[in-house]
Design a protein around this motif. Structure first.
Motif, PDB file in Angstrom:
ATOM      1  N   TYR A  19       0.859  -1.182   0.000  1.00  0.00           N
ATOM      2  CA  TYR A  19       0.000   0.000   0.000  1.00  0.00           C
ATOM      3  C   TYR A  19       0.895   1.232   0.000  1.00  0.00           C
ATOM      4  N   ASP A  20       0.311   2.396  -0.260  1.00  0.00           N
ATOM      5  CA  ASP A  20       1.098   3.609  -0.558  1.00  0.00           C
ATOM      6  C   ASP A  20       2.089   3.981   0.544  1.00  0.00           C
ATOM      7  N   THR A  21       1.676   3.868   1.795  1.00  0.00           N
ATOM      8  CA  THR A  21       2.511   4.374   2.894  1.00  0.00           C
ATOM      9  C   THR A  21       3.343   3.299   3.568  1.00  0.00           C
ATOM     10  N   PHE A  22       3.444   2.107   2.977  1.00  0.00           N
ATOM     11  CA  PHE A  22       4.219   1.038   3.621  1.00  0.00           C
ATOM     12  C   PHE A  22       5.673   1.474   3.788  1.00  0.00           C
ATOM     13  N   GLY A  23       6.230   1.174   4.957  1.00  0.00           N
ATOM     14  CA  GLY A  23       7.592   1.555   5.282  1.00  0.00           C
ATOM     15  C   GLY A  23       7.654   2.747   6.211  1.00  0.00           C
ATOM     16  N   TRP A  24       6.629   3.594   6.146  1.00  0.00           N
ATOM     17  CA  TRP A  24       6.512   4.737   7.056  1.00  0.00           C
ATOM     18  C   TRP A  24       6.475   4.265   8.500  1.00  0.00           C
ATOM     19  N   GLU A  25       5.991   3.043   8.699  1.00  0.00           N
ATOM     20  CA  GLU A  25       5.784   2.511  10.051  1.00  0.00           C
ATOM     21  C   GLU A  25       7.089   2.269  10.801  1.00  0.00           C
ATOM     22  N   LEU A  26       8.223   2.202  10.096  1.00  0.00           N
ATOM     23  CA  LEU A  26       9.492   1.998  10.795  1.00  0.00           C
ATOM     24  C   LEU A  26       9.783   3.177  11.723  1.00  0.00           C
ATOM     25  N   GLY A  27       9.729   4.391  11.185  1.00  0.00           N
ATOM     26  CA  GLY A  27       9.965   5.572  12.012  1.00  0.00           C
ATOM     27  C   GLY A  27       8.851   5.833  12.999  1.00  0.00           C
ATOM     28  N   ILE A  28       7.624   5.471  12.623  1.00  0.00           N
ATOM     29  CA  ILE A  28       6.487   5.663  13.531  1.00  0.00           C
ATOM     30  C   ILE A  28       6.587   4.705  14.716  1.00  0.00           C
ATOM     31  N   GLY A  29       6.962   3.454  14.457  1.00  0.00           N
ATOM     32  CA  GLY A  29       7.067   2.478  15.532  1.00  0.00           C
ATOM     33  C   GLY A  29       8.303   2.655  16.384  1.00  0.00           C
ATOM     34  N   TYR A  30       9.450   2.955  15.755  1.00  0.00           N
ATOM     35  CA  TYR A  30      10.703   3.065  16.491  1.00  0.00           C
ATOM     36  C   TYR A  30      10.789   4.375  17.276  1.00  0.00           C
ATOM     37  N   MET A  55      13.374  -4.653   7.089  1.00  0.00           N
ATOM     38  CA  MET A  55      13.236  -3.251   7.465  1.00  0.00           C
ATOM     39  C   MET A  55      13.613  -3.019   8.926  1.00  0.00           C
ATOM     40  N   MET A  56      13.128  -3.873   9.821  1.00  0.00           N
ATOM     41  CA  MET A  56      13.377  -3.672  11.247  1.00  0.00           C
ATOM     42  C   MET A  56      14.831  -3.945  11.612  1.00  0.00           C
ATOM     43  N   ILE A  57      15.444  -4.964  11.012  1.00  0.00           N
ATOM     44  CA  ILE A  57      16.850  -5.258  11.291  1.00  0.00           C
ATOM     45  C   ILE A  57      17.747  -4.144  10.768  1.00  0.00           C
ATOM     46  N   LEU A  58      17.502  -3.703   9.537  1.00  0.00           N
ATOM     47  CA  LEU A  58      18.279  -2.585   8.996  1.00  0.00           C
ATOM     48  C   LEU A  58      18.062  -1.321   9.822  1.00  0.00           C
ATOM     49  N   GLY A  59      16.851  -1.151  10.368  1.00  0.00           N
ATOM     50  CA  GLY A  59      16.573   0.001  11.216  1.00  0.00           C
ATOM     51  C   GLY A  59      17.473   0.036  12.436  1.00  0.00           C
ATOM     52  N   PHE A  60      17.676  -1.116  13.066  1.00  0.00           N
ATOM     53  CA  PHE A  60      18.580  -1.184  14.211  1.00  0.00           C
ATOM     54  C   PHE A  60      20.022  -0.899  13.797  1.00  0.00           C
ATOM     55  N   ILE A  61      20.458  -1.496  12.712  1.00  0.00           N
ATOM     56  CA  ILE A  61      21.854  -1.336  12.271  1.00  0.00           C
ATOM     57  C   ILE A  61      22.163   0.128  11.965  1.00  0.00           C
TER      58      ILE A  61
END
Length: 345
Positions: free
Chosen positions: A25-36, A230-236
Motif C-alpha cells: 500500500y502507498d505508505t508502507f515503510g513509514w511505520e518503521l519511524g512511527i514504531g521506532y 526493514m526492522m533489522i536494517l533500522g537497528f543497524i
C-alpha cells in the motif's frame, strides 16, 4: 534524534524499492519511524490519521506499526543493555560495578519507613482541597480539549499548513503555554512529577492496548520478509549513526548521550531514561537535562512532520517522499554537526 527519525522514514520507504514484487500500500515503510521513534502511542494514532485521509488500509498500516513498535521497544532495551555491558568493560560509562554500590532507594522492594504507605504525590493545596490526581488530570484533559477545539477551527476554515499539523503537536504546544503561565503565576509547585507520570502511564497503557487489540496478524505475515529486513536494517543504521555522531561530536559523556538517544529512537522516552539510569543511577551528570530538552524539541517537530510526509506520499508519490526524507537526514545531520562544533568552540 530528528536525523535518525528521518533516516528511519527514508529506510522504510526504500523497502518498497528493494522488494518491487510485493503489492505494497502507498505508505508502507513509514511505520518503521512511527514504531521506532514514535512508539506504540503513535502507532495507535496512525490508523486515525489514515482514516481521516480517507484511506482504506488504515488497519493494515496500524498492524505493521504495532509490530515495528513492539520489535523496537524490546530490541532497543536488549541491545542497549548489551552496549552498556560492553562499554562498562571498556570504561566508557560510569555504570556501577557492584550491587553493593547501588543506592538503597533504587533496590527492589525498598521502603524507607515500613510503618507508612508511600505517598503518590503531595496534596495540591490543603488536605481538604481537590486531590492531586484530579488536579493533574484536569490540566491534561483541558489541554486535550483545547487542542481538539483549535484543530476543528483550523480544518473548518481550511487554513493552509496548519490543517496538516497533527493534534498531538497542538497538544504539546498548548501544554508548554499552560506550563509557562503556571510558572509566571508561581503555581508550578502544584505539579508533582510522580502524579503526572502515573496519569501519563495509565493513558499510554490505554493507547497501547487499543492499538494491539486491533492488530491484523494476517497483514504482518503477508509482509513478513520486508518487515524483518526493514526492522533489522533500522537497528543497524540507528545504532551505527548514533555511535559515529556521538563519539566524534560530543566530548563528554558521549556514550550516555548515545544510549539515551538509542532508547528514544527505538522505544519511548522512558526507554532512554531506563538505560540512562543504569549508566548513572544518581543522575549526577548533566546529560539527563540534555536528553529531556532534546526529546521536547523532537516531539514538536516530529509530529509536525508526520502529516507533511503523509501529504507527500498521497499527492506526490513514493520517490519524492523518499527524497524529502533523505533531505531531512542531510539537513538535521548538518545542524547537529554545526551545533556540536559551536559547543566545542
Amino acid at each position: 534524534m530528528l536525523c535518525v527519525a528521518m533516516m528511519q522514514f527514508a529506510l522504510g520507504f526504500g523497502i518498497q524499492f528493494i522488494f518491487p514484487s510485493y503489492d505494497f500500500y502507498d505508505t508502507f515503510g513509514w511505520e518503521l519511524g512511527i514504531g521506532y521513534v514514535g512508539g506504540h502511542g503513535t502507532a495507535g494514532l496512525l490508523a486515525t490519521m489514515l482514516q481521516n485521509a480517507g484511506l482504506g488500509y488504515c488497519q493494515d498500516a496500524q498492524g505493521v506499526a504495532i509490530t515495528t513498535a513492539t520489535f523496537g521497544l524490546v530490541g532497543g532495551i536488549l541491545l542497549g543493555m548489551l552496549l552498556i555491558n560492553i562499554s562498562s568493560r571498556k570504561g566508557h560509562t560510569s555504570i556501577l560495578k557492584k550491587v553493593s554500590d547501588i543506592p538503597q532507594s533504587y533496590k527492589i522492594g525498598y521502603i524507607k519507613d515500613e510503618s507508612k504507605q508511600s505517598s503518590m504525590g503531595r496534596e495540591t493545596t490543603l488536605s481538604a482541597s481537590v486531590d492531586s490526581l484530579a488536579f493533574h488530570l484536569a490540566i491534561i484533559l483541558m489541554v486535550c480539549g483545547l487542542s481538539y477545539f483549535v484543530v476543528d477551527i483550523v480544518k473548518t476554515h481550511n487554513i493552509f499548513l496548519l490543517k496538516e499539523i497533527s493534534i498531538w503537536a497542538y497538544a504539546i504546544v498548548f501544554m508548554f503555554i499552560v506550563w509557562g503561565i503556571m510558572l509566571k503565576l508561581k503555581l508550578d509547585f502544584l505539579v508533582d512529577d510522580r502524579v503526572k507520570s502515573r496519569i501519563a502511564g495509565s493513558l499510554t497503557e490505554f493507547a497501547v492496548i487499543a492499538a494491539i487489540s486491533s492488530l491484523k496478524v494476517d497483514t504482518v505475515f503477508l509482509y513478513l520478509l520486508p518487515l524483518l529486513v526493514m526492522m533489522i536494517l533500522g537497528f543497524i543504521f540507528t545504532i551505527g549513526f548514533l555511535y559515529v555522531m556521538c563519539y566524534f561530536l560530543l566530548k563528554e559523556h558521549w556514550f550516555e548521550h548515545m544510549i539515551a538517544a538509542l532508547g528514544c529512537c527505538t522505544g519511548v522516552f522512558l526507554t532512554g531514561v531506563l538505560l540512562l539510569r543504569i549508566c548513572d543511577p544518581d543522575f549526577k551528570t548533566s546529560f539527563i537535562s540534555n536528553y529531556s530538552l532534546s526529546y521536547t524539541i523532537l516531539s514538536i517537530v516530529y509530529f509536525a512532520l508526520l502529516n507533511t510526509i503523509l501529504g507527500l506520499v498521497l499527492h506526490h508519490g513514493l520517490f519524492y517522499t523518499w527524497l524529502f526524507c533523505m533531505g531531512g537526514v542531510c539537513i538535521f545531520g548538518i545542524l547537529a554537526i554545526l551545533f556540536a562544533k559551536i559547543k566545542i568552540t
